[in-house]
Design a protein around this motif. Structure first.
Motif, PDB file in Angstrom:
ATOM      1  N   GLU A  96      62.755  39.615  62.080  1.00  0.00           N
ATOM      2  CA  GLU A  96      62.910  41.213  61.332  1.00  0.00           C
ATOM      3  C   GLU A  96      63.377  41.379  60.147  1.00  0.00           C
ATOM      4  OE1 GLU A  96      65.275  42.867  64.685  1.00  0.00           O
ATOM      5  OE2 GLU A  96      63.365  43.088  66.073  1.00  0.00           O
ATOM      6  N   ALA A  97      64.176  40.269  59.697  1.00  0.00           N
ATOM      7  CA  ALA A  97      64.641  40.342  57.965  1.00  0.00           C
ATOM      8  C   ALA A  97      63.355  40.731  57.133  1.00  0.00           C
ATOM      9  CB  ALA A  97      65.367  39.270  57.738  1.00  0.00           C
ATOM     10  N   MET A  98      62.198  40.045  57.719  1.00  0.00           N
ATOM     11  CA  MET A  98      61.102  39.844  56.710  1.00  0.00           C
ATOM     12  C   MET A  98      60.323  41.319  56.893  1.00  0.00           C
ATOM     13  SD  MET A  98      59.498  36.264  57.757  1.00  0.00           S
ATOM     14  CE  MET A  98      60.440  34.924  57.936  1.00  0.00           C
ATOM     15  N   LEU A  99      60.365  42.002  57.738  1.00  0.00           N
ATOM     16  CA  LEU A  99      59.632  43.153  57.966  1.00  0.00           C
ATOM     17  C   LEU A  99      59.590  44.549  57.224  1.00  0.00           C
ATOM     18  CD1 LEU A  99      59.522  43.310  61.841  1.00  0.00           C
ATOM     19  CD2 LEU A  99      58.076  42.318  60.387  1.00  0.00           C
ATOM     20  N   ALA A 100      60.979  44.797  56.644  1.00  0.00           N
ATOM     21  CA  ALA A 100      60.770  45.881  55.650  1.00  0.00           C
ATOM     22  C   ALA A 100      60.456  45.453  54.570  1.00  0.00           C
ATOM     23  CB  ALA A 100      62.351  46.319  55.495  1.00  0.00           C
ATOM     24  N   PHE A 101      60.703  44.531  53.907  1.00  0.00           N
ATOM     25  CA  PHE A 101      60.127  43.946  52.530  1.00  0.00           C
ATOM     26  C   PHE A 101      58.581  43.915  52.799  1.00  0.00           C
ATOM     27  CE2 PHE A 101      58.747  40.831  49.462  1.00  0.00           C
ATOM     28  CZ  PHE A 101      58.825  41.529  48.319  1.00  0.00           C
ATOM     29  N   ARG A 102      58.101  43.037  53.929  1.00  0.00           N
ATOM     30  CA  ARG A 102      56.809  43.037  54.013  1.00  0.00           C
ATOM     31  C   ARG A 102      55.983  44.469  53.924  1.00  0.00           C
ATOM     32  NH1 ARG A 102      53.733  41.047  59.838  1.00  0.00           N
ATOM     33  NH2 ARG A 102      54.561  43.144  60.357  1.00  0.00           N
ATOM     34  N   ASP A 103      56.449  45.622  54.440  1.00  0.00           N
ATOM     35  CA  ASP A 103      55.761  46.653  54.325  1.00  0.00           C
ATOM     36  C   ASP A 103      55.774  47.417  52.978  1.00  0.00           C
ATOM     37  OD1 ASP A 103      54.699  49.073  55.682  1.00  0.00           O
ATOM     38  OD2 ASP A 103      56.438  50.336  54.982  1.00  0.00           O
ATOM     39  N   ASP A 104      57.145  47.087  52.237  1.00  0.00           N
ATOM     40  CA  ASP A 104      57.186  47.744  50.755  1.00  0.00           C
ATOM     41  C   ASP A 104      56.451  46.802  50.133  1.00  0.00           C
ATOM     42  OD1 ASP A 104      59.173  49.636  51.753  1.00  0.00           O
ATOM     43  OD2 ASP A 104      60.777  48.423  50.677  1.00  0.00           O
ATOM     44  N   TRP A 105      56.303  45.633  50.195  1.00  0.00           N
ATOM     45  CA  TRP A 105      55.362  44.855  49.346  1.00  0.00           C
ATOM     46  C   TRP A 105      53.889  45.180  49.271  1.00  0.00           C
ATOM     47  CZ3 TRP A 105      55.560  41.856  45.349  1.00  0.00           C
ATOM     48  CH2 TRP A 105      54.243  41.244  44.823  1.00  0.00           C
ATOM     49  N   TYR A 106      53.366  45.383  50.401  1.00  0.00           N
ATOM     50  CA  TYR A 106      51.941  45.371  50.520  1.00  0.00           C
ATOM     51  C   TYR A 106      51.819  46.846  50.049  1.00  0.00           C
ATOM     52  CZ  TYR A 106      51.275  40.869  51.904  1.00  0.00           C
ATOM     53  OH  TYR A 106      51.248  39.415  52.170  1.00  0.00           O
ATOM     54  N   LEU A 107      52.698  47.885  50.214  1.00  0.00           N
ATOM     55  CA  LEU A 107      52.463  48.977  49.465  1.00  0.00           C
ATOM     56  C   LEU A 107      52.378  49.155  48.094  1.00  0.00           C
ATOM     57  CD1 LEU A 107      52.358  52.317  49.590  1.00  0.00           C
ATOM     58  CD2 LEU A 107      54.947  52.195  49.781  1.00  0.00           C
ATOM     59  N   TYR A 108      53.278  48.327  47.406  1.00  0.00           N
ATOM     60  CA  TYR A 108      53.391  48.128  46.105  1.00  0.00           C
ATOM     61  C   TYR A 108      52.142  47.538  45.537  1.00  0.00           C
ATOM     62  CZ  TYR A 108      54.928  46.602  41.692  1.00  0.00           C
ATOM     63  OH  TYR A 108      55.269  46.323  40.030  1.00  0.00           O
ATOM     64  N   GLN A 109      51.910  46.265  46.316  1.00  0.00           N
ATOM     65  CA  GLN A 109      50.601  45.416  45.914  1.00  0.00           C
ATOM     66  C   GLN A 109      49.585  46.195  45.597  1.00  0.00           C
ATOM     67  OE1 GLN A 109      50.610  42.315  45.216  1.00  0.00           O
ATOM     68  NE2 GLN A 109      48.617  41.340  45.958  1.00  0.00           N
ATOM     69  N   GLN A 110      49.376  47.399  46.455  1.00  0.00           N
ATOM     70  CA  GLN A 110      47.984  48.199  46.200  1.00  0.00           C
ATOM     71  C   GLN A 110      47.654  48.886  44.974  1.00  0.00           C
ATOM     72  OE1 GLN A 110      47.545  50.838  49.749  1.00  0.00           O
ATOM     73  NE2 GLN A 110      48.934  49.457  50.756  1.00  0.00           N
ATOM     74  N   THR A 111      48.786  48.759  44.092  1.00  0.00           N
ATOM     75  CA  THR A 111      48.774  49.445  42.832  1.00  0.00           C
ATOM     76  C   THR A 111      48.342  48.605  41.723  1.00  0.00           C
ATOM     77  OG1 THR A 111      51.037  49.249  42.415  1.00  0.00           O
ATOM     78  CG2 THR A 111      50.503  51.265  43.481  1.00  0.00           C
ATOM     79  N   ALA A 112      49.103  48.053  40.865  1.00  0.00           N
ATOM     80  CA  ALA A 112      48.929  47.182  39.359  1.00  0.00           C
ATOM     81  C   ALA A 112      48.311  46.079  39.694  1.00  0.00           C
ATOM     82  CB  ALA A 112      50.018  47.286  38.654  1.00  0.00           C
TER      83      ALA A 112
END
Lengths: 352, 352
Positions: free
Chosen positions: A314-330
Motif C-alpha cells: 500500500e505504501a507503493m500505491l500513491a506514488f505509483r499513481d502519481d508517477w504514471y501521471l507525471y510520466q505521461q508528460t515530458a
C-alpha cells in the motif's frame, strides 16, 4: 604500550563473506557483488573486504538470504522474491507485478520510503537490506507457440517462479519450478511450453530462441526488479559508522551501475537474437488486462494474510499513481518521438 | 621519532572547496554537492572534506567550471553546457538535444565510454569530471500563448540558454539570456513571451504559471541532462588512489540519488501547478520534427568547427539508435500499459 592510532579504531580490518544467489555465468547480475567488494576494498585501502561466493559455493543460490539471516555469511546478494515462499513480504523489496519501472522503483526506494519500509519488515529475519542492482523491465519469456488470447494461456506449462507464477496460475497457466540449466532441455523436449528468464543479454547465453522462438514482452511481473544486498543485522550493527555510510554509498553506486550495464548490453543482444530467429511479440491488451486483474486478486489475498506485505504494497500505491501521471508528460513524449525517429532510420547518423 | 602510521599516509586530511553553479533555493540540484560532501566526510571519518559554496559566494554560478580550471577552487558542481560559449564540446557531457533520456544517458556515461570521452576533451581545460546528478527529461517551458504551429515560434522571445537557444533560433525564435530572478518580471511585463527552466518542482518555486500559463513538454533539448562534478586535474592527480576511487563511487551515488529526488518531487509539483491553473500542452509533431532537423543542422555546423564536439557527438549515435530500438520492447510497453491504467483511475487503489 603505545595506544593504537585513532584511525585503526574507526576503520578496523574487517573480512566478510557474501553468498550470491547467482552463478558467475550471469556476469552482469553476479558482478554486482564483486563490484561492491572492489569499491569497498579500494575506498578503505583493503581494510574492509568482502569475499564473494557464487551460487552453490557456500549455500545454494536460493538459500543465500537465509544464510545471511542465520549468520552463515555476513551478507548475501539476491532478489527478495526468492524468499517469497518463506514470507511473501520478502517480494516487496524486489518487485511486484505491475508496480514500477526501474526509474520509479529507484524513486520509491531512495526517496519514497521503500528502503525503510523493507528494512522494517526484515528486522524479524535479522537482516538489513539496500538495493544493489536492477535489470530494467524484463522480457516476458520464450514460448514455443504464439500467445494470441487468454485461451492460449490455459494449461500452458511455463517455467516461472514465485508471485508471478501465482498470477499466471490464476490466468490458467501451470507454473513450473526449474533451475536455469534444466530449462533448455525441457523446452526442447516440450516438457514445458514456455520459460521466463531475464532479458536479451542473459537469455541469449542459454539459447532459448532455438527451441522456443516467440519472445514476448513486457515481463509485466518485473517492471523494475531490484536486486538487493542483505546484511546480517547483528554484523551490520557492529560496524563503525564510517563503514555503514560507505557501504550504503557503495551499494547505491552498484545499484545504478548494474542497470547501466544491462542497458548497454541488452540492445545489442536483442538484435543478435532477432538475427538468429527470435520472433518478437508483444502481449496484447487482453492478456495484460487479465494479468493486471489477476495480480490484484493475488495482492488482495496476500494483504489479507500478511500485514507486512499489505503495509509495503500500500505504501507503493500513491506514488505509483502519481508517477504514471507525471510520466505521461515530458519523459514519455520525448521517448516516443525518439522511437519514431528510430523507426524512420535516422538515429544512427549524424544528419537525419 | 615514530613514523606516521601507514593509515595517515594513504588517507591524509584534505580540505577542498567546491563552487556550485546553483543557488541554495534550487535545493535538489544544489543538494547534489552537499550530498557528495556528506558522503565523503562520513566515509573517511572527516579526513576528506569538501566545503560547498553556492552560486555567487566565490564566483558567479556560470563561472564555477572555470574556477575549477584555474584552481580558484578544487571542484565545481555545474552543467557542462554552461560553458558551451567557451567551447561547444563542454555541452557533450551535459546534454545535447534529441540524444538521450536519463536512463540511456547513464548507460552511455558509465558503460558506453561517455565519461572517458568527456574527460579526454576536458584535459585541455585542466579538468576531470564525473556525473553528479540528472533531472530526467525536462519540461519545455512556460508560454504566454499557445504554440500550435511553427508560425507561432516566429519571433518568439524565449528565455533559453546555450545550444538549445541556437536550435530555437534556427526555428525562428529569438533566444534571450536572463538570470533566474529576472524571468518572472519579464514574463509578467511581456518583455519575453516564454521561458524554460527545469521541471515542475523547480519551476513551481518561481511561479511562472501565474504569468505564462501554457506549460509545454517535452524539453527536447534536455532529454536526460547530466549535472557534473568537475575537479581540477592537478588536484585530482595528487589524491591517493583510495580517495580517487571513493570520490568516483560517491559521485555515482549522488548522480543516482538526484534523479530519484526529482522523480519523487516532480509528480506532486505538477499536480499542484495544474491545480493552480497551469495548462499542460504537448509540442506537436510539426514542432518536434522541425526542432529535430534544426538540431541536426546545429550538430553539422559544430562538428565542422570543433573536433572534440564531433568525436563525442558521433560516439553517442550508434548507442542512441540501439537504445531506442530496444526501448520499444519491454520498457515502453510496460510503461504504456501502466499509464493507461493510470488514466483509468485504478492505480492508486489496491484493487483496480
Amino acid at each position: 604500550a603505545l595506544a593504537a592510532p585513532a584511525i585503526a579504531q574507526d576503520m578496523p580490518n574487517i573480512n566478510w563473506r557474501l553468498a550470491s544467489s547467482f552463478p558467475i555465468s550471469l556476469d552482469t547480475i553476479y558482478g554486482g557483488a564483486t563490484e561492491l567488494s572492489q569499491r569497498l576494498q579500494e575506498a578503505t585501502d583493503g581494510r574492509f573486504r568482502i569475499q564473494v561466493f557464487s551460487a552453490g559455493e557456500i549455500v545454494p543460490g536460493l538459500d543465500a538470504i537465509n544464510a545471511a539471516t542465520d549468520g552463515t555469511v555476513e551478507c548475501a546478494h539476491s532478489v527478495g522474491y526468492y524468499n517469497w515462499g518463506k514470507d511473501p513480504a520478502f517480494a516487496c523489496g524486489a518487485d511486484l507485478p505491475f508496480t514500477f519501472s526501474a526509474r520509479s522503483k529507484n524513486a520509491y526506494n531512495y526517496q519514497g520510503g521503500g528502503i525503510e519500509n523493507y528494512n522494517e519488515f526484515l528486522e524479524k529475519y535479522n537482516l538489513i537490506s539496500f538495493p544493489g542492482g536492477n535489470t530494467g523491465t524484463q522480457m516476458g519469456g520464450w514460448y514455443r507457440k504464439e500467445i494470441n488470447s487468454l485461451s492460449d494461456i490455459q494449461g500452458l506449462k511455463i517455467r516461472i517462479a514465485g508471485l508471478a507464477g501465482r498470477v499466471l496460475e490464476k490466468m490458467g497457466a501451470v507454473p513450473q519450478q526449474l533451475a536455469g540449466g534444466d530449462i533448455y532441455p525441457s523446452l526442447e523436449r516440450g516438457t514445458i511450453d514456455a520459460a521466463e528468464w531475464v532479458g536479451p543479454y542473459d537469455d541469449a547465453k542459454l539459447g532459448f530462441h532455438k527451441v522456443a522462438p516467440y519472445y514476448y514482452y513486457p515481463g509485466f511481473w518485473e517492471g523494475g526488479p531490484t536486486v538487493s544486498f542483505f546484511f546480517n543485522k547483528g554484523k551490520w550493527d557492529e560496524l563503525p559508522d564510517v563503514y555503514k555510510s560507505l557501504l550504503k554509498t557503495c551499494c547505491q553506486a552498484v545499484d545504478s551501475n548494474m542497470l547501466a550495464k544491462y542497458d548497454m548490453k541488452n540492445p545489442t543482444a536483442l538484435k543478435e537474437l532477432v538475427g538468429e530467429g527470435a520472433q518478437l511479440r508483444s502481449f496484447n491488451e487482453e492478456i495484460l488486462t487479465a494479468a493486471y486483474q489477476a495480480s490484484n486478486e493475488v495482492y488482495a489475498e496476500l494483504s489479507a494474510q500478511n500485514e507486512s506485505f499489505k503495509t509495503q504494497y500500500e505504501a507503493m500505491l500513491a506514488f505509483r499513481d502519481d508517477w504514471y501521471l507525471y510520466q505521461q508528460t515530458a519523459e514519455y513524449t520525448f521517448d516516443t518521438f525518439m522511437m519514431i525517429q528510430q523507426r524512420n532510420g535516422v538515429l544512427a547518423q549524424s544528419e537525419g
